[in-house]
Design an enzyme around this catalytic site. Structure first.
Site, mmCIF file in Angstrom:
data_model
loop_
_atom_site.group_PDB
_atom_site.id
_atom_site.type_symbol
_atom_site.label_atom_id
_atom_site.label_comp_id
_atom_site.label_asym_id
_atom_site.label_seq_id
_atom_site.Cartn_x
_atom_site.Cartn_y
_atom_site.Cartn_z
ATOM 1 N N VAL B 172 -6.604 -44.108 26.052
ATOM 2 C CA VAL B 172 -5.279 -43.692 26.507
ATOM 3 C C VAL B 172 -4.300 -44.312 25.502
ATOM 4 O O VAL B 172 -4.147 -45.531 25.455
ATOM 5 C CB VAL B 172 -5.004 -44.196 27.942
ATOM 6 C CG1 VAL B 172 -3.532 -44.033 28.289
ATOM 7 C CG2 VAL B 172 -5.885 -43.444 28.930
ATOM 8 N N PRO B 173 -3.692 -43.467 24.658
ATOM 9 C CA PRO B 173 -3.088 -43.975 23.413
ATOM 10 C C PRO B 173 -1.715 -44.628 23.588
ATOM 11 O O PRO B 173 -0.707 -44.125 23.073
ATOM 12 C CB PRO B 173 -2.997 -42.714 22.550
ATOM 13 C CG PRO B 173 -2.831 -41.609 23.536
ATOM 14 C CD PRO B 173 -3.593 -42.003 24.758
ATOM 15 N N CYS B 174 -1.677 -45.752 24.260
ATOM 16 C CA CYS B 174 -0.406 -46.468 24.369
ATOM 17 C C CYS B 174 0.032 -47.014 23.008
ATOM 18 O O CYS B 174 1.197 -47.372 22.834
ATOM 19 C CB CYS B 174 -0.500 -47.585 25.405
ATOM 20 S SG CYS B 174 -1.745 -48.818 25.038
ATOM 21 N N HIS B 175 -0.901 -47.056 22.050
ATOM 22 C CA HIS B 175 -0.518 -47.521 20.703
ATOM 23 C C HIS B 175 0.434 -46.535 20.029
ATOM 24 O O HIS B 175 1.042 -46.862 19.033
ATOM 25 C CB HIS B 175 -1.762 -47.745 19.835
ATOM 26 C CG HIS B 175 -2.630 -46.531 19.650
ATOM 27 N ND1 HIS B 175 -3.592 -46.155 20.565
ATOM 28 C CD2 HIS B 175 -2.659 -45.589 18.671
ATOM 29 C CE1 HIS B 175 -4.193 -45.056 20.145
ATOM 30 N NE2 HIS B 175 -3.643 -44.680 18.999
ATOM 31 N N ARG B 176 0.543 -45.327 20.583
ATOM 32 C CA ARG B 176 1.446 -44.322 19.975
ATOM 33 C C ARG B 176 2.866 -44.424 20.532
ATOM 34 O O ARG B 176 3.704 -43.574 20.247
ATOM 35 C CB ARG B 176 0.888 -42.915 20.206
ATOM 36 C CG ARG B 176 -0.432 -42.687 19.464
ATOM 37 C CD ARG B 176 -1.026 -41.315 19.689
ATOM 38 N NE ARG B 176 -2.417 -41.287 19.250
ATOM 39 C CZ ARG B 176 -3.372 -40.541 19.813
ATOM 40 N NH1 ARG B 176 -3.071 -39.737 20.829
ATOM 41 N NH2 ARG B 176 -4.599 -40.586 19.363
#
Lengths: 178, 207
Positions: B172-176
């Site tokens: 789940v791309p919270c890094h984006r």
């Protein structure tokens, strides 16, 4: 790091509300923490091999089944050692009831599965000890149970347990010194 | 793994059991636990460019991805309390997730297809986390933009919290999600990990 309570009593305040979940630690941690001790106990009673491995499996499966209910257990390792001891002795009794042609466990018993560390032979030597000495070594010396508790489990007296463990260890020491 | 002898050195040898034997026994145990439906959470460890990751799954799907800096033992005890304590190392239960992550880290995968279990988050945080995969590979959004995406333009801080408590980082791309000024913001896995992931996806980010 997680502080594993198995080494001493861990007390959960009665009546505390923990919700639906238990406060038991991850079962995996119990396997990592106590797996070696339980295997030593099983091997001391049964010798190294499939029977000891099965007793180990049965012990941890029993613990896994009751895991959420084991909060009240003050000393988990002692609980596991008692279960392992009972499972191993059950196998031992079953062996004795249907005697396969077992040669009086001589010095040349089955070579243990792995001798990677060069110490596996000790299990063969333990297997050659009289049953009472093996049980005393398993429960007390390897499993850490007190003389009194060991005596209750194997139907003996604390003094006899102390002597059996000492005699067994002396035999092992002589074997390795000689 | 040795039991010291009370009889003095050079007497009774160690009653040794090898790590390999114990690992084999633990593996068999985990299979039997699965057969008897006694396995609540399975986990495995995966090597990655952002350090070792712990992957955990329930029967419903991947439930946790954790960075080593979070402390794997802490993570497992948190899972025990929140999902159930019957947790075992059962790597085969995470083969699909591990394969997808390896493809992602090798640059061959842009989105994840394994089932996800959001049991560890609730309410607005869960709503935010479930929308994050809408931010495509190699793209970024600000915390404010994500708040607007969810029709909660005032909830910028809450979006930040949702990202910070994402139980499934990387997948789940919270890094984006970045700060409005383009700054990195925070990351559970450390800013270096966030930079690595964005760099992998072709985004050069000024720290």
């Amino acid at each position: 790091m997680y502080v594993w309570p198995g080494a001493g009593p861990h007390v959960f305040p009665p009546g505390a509300d923990y919700g639906v979940m238990t406060m038991m630690p991850p079962f995996d941690l119990a396997v990592r923490t106590h797996g070696a001790t339980v295997l030593r106990v099983c091997r001391a009673v049964l010798g190294p091999g499939p029977d000891a491995d099965d007793a180990w499996q049965e012990t941890f499966l029993a613990a896994l089944r009751s895991w959420p209910d084991l909060e009240a257990v003050a000393n988990l390792e002692a609980w596991l050692v008692r279960v392992a001891g009972r499972k191993a002795v059950d196998v031992l009794r079953a062996r004795q009831r249907q005697p396969v042609p077992v040669e009086e466990l001589p010095d040349t018993v089955v070579a243990p599965a792995s001798d990677a560390d060069g110490h596996a032979a000790v299990w063969t030597a333990v297997a050659a000890l009289p049953e009472r000495q093996r049980l005393a070594i398993a429960y007390h010396y390897l499993g850490g149970l007190r003389h009194t508790e060991t005596a209750e489990l194997i139907g003996s007296t604390p003094e006899a347990v102390r002597r059996a463990a000492a005699d067994g260890l002396r035999t092992l020491r002589d074997r390795y010194d000689g | 793994m040795t039991t010291p002898s009370p009889l003095g050195p050079g007497s009774v040898p160690a009653f040794s059991v090898s790590e390999a034997e114990l690992a084999g026994l633990a593996g068999r145990l985990a299979h039997r636990a699965e057969d008897e439906a006694l396995l609540e959470v399975a986990y495995r460890i995966l090597e990655s460019p952002v350090g070792r990751l712990l992957l955990a799954a329930t029967e419903r799907g991947l439930v946790r991805v954790a960075f080593e800096r979070e402390g794997f033992d802490e993570v497992l005890s948190g899972l025990a309390q929140r999902l159930g304590p019957r947790i075992l190392h059962a790597p085969w239960k995470l083969d699909a997730a591990a394969a997808e992550l390896e493809e992602y880290f090798a640059g061959h995968r842009r989105q994840f297809g394994v089932p996800l279990d959001f049991a560890l988050s609730h309410g607005f945080r869960r709503a935010v986390q479930q929308r994050l995969p809408d931010i495509g590979y190699g793209r970024t959004m600000s915390y404010r933009q994500v708040a607007e995406l969810l029709d909660r333009p005032g909830a910028v801080r809450a979006v930040g919290t949702a990202c910070a408590t994402n139980p499934l980082p990387v997948v789940v791309p919270c890094h984006r999600v970045l700060r409005s000024d383009g700054g990195l913001g925070g990351y559970l896995g450390g800013l270096e990990a966030k930079e690595t992931l964005l760099g992998l996806e072709g985004r050069a980010v000024a720290a």
